[in-house]
Scaffold this motif. Structure first.
Motif, short mmCIF file in Angstrom:
data_model
loop_
_atom_site.label_atom_id
_atom_site.label_comp_id
_atom_site.label_asym_id
_atom_site.label_seq_id
_atom_site.Cartn_x
_atom_site.Cartn_y
_atom_site.Cartn_z
N MET A 88 -4.65 -6.09 -5.33
CA MET A 88 -4.91 -5.98 -3.89
C MET A 88 -5.33 -7.29 -3.25
N ALA A 140 2.04 2.00 -3.36
CA ALA A 140 0.94 2.46 -4.23
C ALA A 140 0.40 3.82 -3.79
N GLY A 141 0.70 4.24 -2.55
CA GLY A 141 0.30 5.58 -2.12
C GLY A 141 -1.00 5.66 -1.35
N HIS A 142 -1.37 4.59 -0.65
CA HIS A 142 -2.61 4.63 0.14
C HIS A 142 -2.50 5.72 1.21
N TYR A 176 0.83 -1.22 0.00
CA TYR A 176 0.00 0.00 0.00
C TYR A 176 0.86 1.26 0.00
N LEU A 222 -0.79 -2.51 -8.42
CA LEU A 222 -0.99 -3.27 -7.18
C LEU A 222 -2.23 -4.14 -7.32
N VAL A 255 -1.46 9.05 -6.22
CA VAL A 255 -1.77 7.64 -6.44
C VAL A 255 -1.90 7.33 -7.93
N LYS A 280 -3.64 6.12 4.11
CA LYS A 280 -3.57 5.78 5.54
C LYS A 280 -2.14 5.65 6.05
#
Ligand SMILES: Nc1ncnc2c1ncn2[C@@H]1O[C@H](COP(=O)(O)OP(=O)(O)O)[C@@H](O)[C@H]1O
Ligand SMILES: [Mg+2]
Lengths: 251, 399
Positions: free
Chosen positions: A90, A54-56, A51, A88, A78, A58
């Protein structure tokens, strides 16, 4: 030839109990055409790594760097990361009700390529890719991941990967929860993408079973937020025999 | 963000048969006499979420000078549009007004316009009525009368601006079918309080769609009452409230006779600090209404902080002999996980937001059944979202 380079990556998340450091200095380099298996027990931070790349929103990067062919990935939004060539798959794909798979795929392809795909070849490509993954054409009209079974969701992730043709792909437990037939179909898709595009792969997995179908060049054992050991395919065999106990005890 | 969800409280009350928080919906006053309704203060059950200050001009018992401009599609054979004097119009209205604004709309309308579809007439093309406000105070009374076994689609579009109150009476004779679409596409300063009262004869079918996008305040209450067995209503609503907009939809389905079916499905999106939507869905299943089948749903999607969605479903059941009765109400934040998923496939933030919101409304829009309206709506929702994108860009610190 592309290179994803992760250097000394530290990542935290905010929890109700306060800020918690999950990644504690990850170093990893993945080149085009290479398959790296990341293996580790539950909770060791594998999804956090995926994540974060990928730039989540959170996850907060507190130290370290991620670059793709020298470009600073962490400075990208993102969608820019995806356009730069990262993908990604998931662990838990998200349902987007009311958005049809075919509309979603076309919108994504247009965004990645910067122009709409030629209609005729696109329809053919989608149809062929779905056939290869044994997906019913009716999937195109369903909402994205809406009511999909676990196996259908994973095949849909691989479908996107084959159509979007990234440079580096991160597969987060794509094998978990699949029966052997589905596992074989999904693995074929990954191998096909690699043969066709020279994709570099970060194959995150909890189980060794998928490594019978996708041959890793490198194996990294991931424990408590960092790479505890790395080696060649023989390391996976050892893990299969011994499990993670040895590492967890030391961590 | 404030999200008020009364679902649990009312659901509990409604499901313990016969116990209803306030007095029964059956006891609510209806009257053509405006004095039967005191000027609302905002404390009354049916005005408690409404911005009564903005609606004040609609509570004044005075003649008005304004009018809406009418443009009507060519009427096919069997369809007539006529002016009806106030007294006759009252006679032909299926139920007396349910609040002061509605009663005054009838009183000061200067008479009603009556759209009548003769028995056994089947109209294929939608009948369109475009109502354009040119400012000022306007009171309106409209009668829609569909004869036995007749079928038609009527699309009423409101644009421009006015301070407008109205009563729309819908009378479906036995076995009649009507698809009624009411589009509120007012300019930003319009104030609109409307009441739609429908009566369905035996085996009649009403499909009603309300779309509220424009206006400063829109408060549109729809009541449907079954007068004959075997009838059905499908009431759909779609709204999109921006900053400064109040959009309120109250529904009341009165199951007074056996074997009727009702479905209520309203969905709204809210964006902007002071956006406010209100949905109140009352369903009454009277003792005589055995074999009733009803379900009502309200869903709200809150796109930005500060928007407020009130949602109050209320089911009163006076007989145990029913097919089914249920309701659901949910108000949720815009889903960051959905956004992340789409953006991780290269889709830009704006486009991802469009996809999610279009997806949220997609099934509802496809229910309207008038292709020109469906296509126009998708475009309008995209336009609404462009305002949202602008708003978000002005917020410093947002990614
Ligand atoms: N968003 C989050 N909020 C709070 N804790 C999280 C979050 N994501 C991960 N964690 C915690 O971080 C640790 C690593 O989780 P994860 O990366 O999902 O591990 P893995 O994928 O290896 O099973 C776990 O202890 C998990 O509870
Ligand atoms: Mg995981």
């Amino acid at each position: 030839m592309s290179t994803l380079e992760i250097r000394n990556l530290h990542v935290t998340v905010d929890t109700p109990e306060g800020t918690k450091e999950i990644l504690k200095g990850v170093d990893l380099t993945i080149n085009s055409g290479e398959t790296h298996a990341i293996m580790g027990p539950n909770g060791s931070g594998k999804s956090t790594l995926a994540y974060s790349i990928a730039g989540h929103p959170k996850y907060t990067i507190t130290e370290g760097s991620v670059t793709l062919d020298g470009e600073d990935v962490l400075a990208m939004s993102v969608d820019e990361r995806a356009k730069a060539g990262l993908f990604l798959a998931m662990q838990y794909p998200v349902e987007v009700p009311g958005v049809s798979v075919s509309n979603f795929l076309r919108t994504a392809k247009t965004a990645i390529d910067g122009e709409a795909p030629k209609l005729r070849t696109w329809v053919k490509d989608v149809k062929g890719a779905m056939e290869n993954l044994r997906m019913d054409p009716a999937f195109g009209e369903r909402g994205v991941n809406e009511g999909f079974s676990g196996g259908e969701k994973k095949r849909h992730e691989i479908l996107q990967m084959e159509l979007l043709q990234p440079k580096i792909s991160i597969l987060d437990e794509t094998d978990s929860g699949l029966d052997v037939d589905a596992l074989r179909i999904v693995s074929e898709g990954v191998n096909r993408a690699k043969d066709n595009t020279g994709l570099g792969i970060m194959l995150i997995t909890h189980y060794t079973r998928i490594l019978r179908y996708i041959k890793p060049d490198f194996v990294h054992v991931f424990v408590a937020g960092r790479v505890a050991e790395q080696g060649g395919p023989e390391l996976a065999e050892r893990l299969e025999a011994e499990g993670y106990d040895r590492y967890v005890a030391n961590a | 963000m404030t999200v008020t969800d009364h679902t649990q409280a009312t659901a509990d009350a409604a499901h313990s048969h016969g116990i209803v928080p306030d007095k029964s919906r059956a006891d609510r006053i209806v009257s053509f006499d405006a004095d039967a309704f005191p000027v609302p203060t905002g404390r009354e059950e049916n005005w408690r979420f409404s911005p009564v200050r903005d609606l004040k001009p609609l509570f004044a018992d005075e003649p008005v000078a304004g009018h809406l401009e009418w443009a009507t599609s060519e009427l096919p054979a069997g369809v007539t549009l006529t002016e009806v004097p106030v007294d006759d119009a009252r006679e032909r209205t299926v139920r007396a007004p349910g609040d002061r604004a509605s009663a005054l709309a009838v009183k000061h309308s200067g008479g009603a316009m009556a759209l009548a579809i003769a028995a056994n007439t089947v109209v294929d093309e939608p009948i369109t009525i475009d109502l354009t406000g040119v400012g000022g105070d306007v009171r309106g009374h409209l009668l829609i009368e569909v004869g036995q076994s007749a079928e038609a689609t009527v699309v009423i579009t409101r644009t421009g601006t006015a301070r407008y109150s109205e009563l729309v009476s819908v009378n479906l004779a036995d076995n009649a079918g009507l698809n009624l679409v009411l589009l509120q596409q007012w300019d930003a300063d319009a104030v609109h309080a409307g009441e739609v009262v429908a009566k369905l004869g035996r085996d009649a079918r009403l499909r009603g769609t309300v779309v509220t996008l424009g206006g400063k305040v829109v408060r549109l209450n729809t009541s449907a009452a079954f007068a004959g067995e075997g009838a059905s209503v499908d009431l759909f609503g779609l709204y999109f409230a921006d900053s400064g907009q109040h959009q309120e939809h109250q529904l009341f389905v009165d199951h007074a006779v056996p074997k009727c079916t009702s479905r209520v499905t309203y969905k709204g999106a809210l964006a902007g600090a002071t956006a406010h939507s209100v949905w109140i869905g009352d369903v009454l299943i009277r003792a005589a209404a055995e074999g009733t089948d009803t379900y009502e749903l309200n869903r709200n999607l809150v796109l930005t902080d500060g928007a407020r969605a009130d949602s109050v479903p209320n089911l009163e059941i006076e007989t145990g002999e029913i097919e089914g009765a249920g309701h659901a109400s949910a108000t949720g934040r815009f889903d960051e996980e959905q956004m992340f998923y789409l953006r991780s496939r290269g889709i830009s933030e704006d486009q991802a937001r469009k996809l999610v919101v279009r997806g949220f409304f997609a099934d509802l829009i496809h229910e309207i059944g008038v292709p020109a309206v469906e296509e126009g709506l998708m475009r309008q929702i995209d336009l609404e979202l462009e305002h949202v994108a602008d708003d978000l860009q002005e917020e410093p610190g947002d990614e």
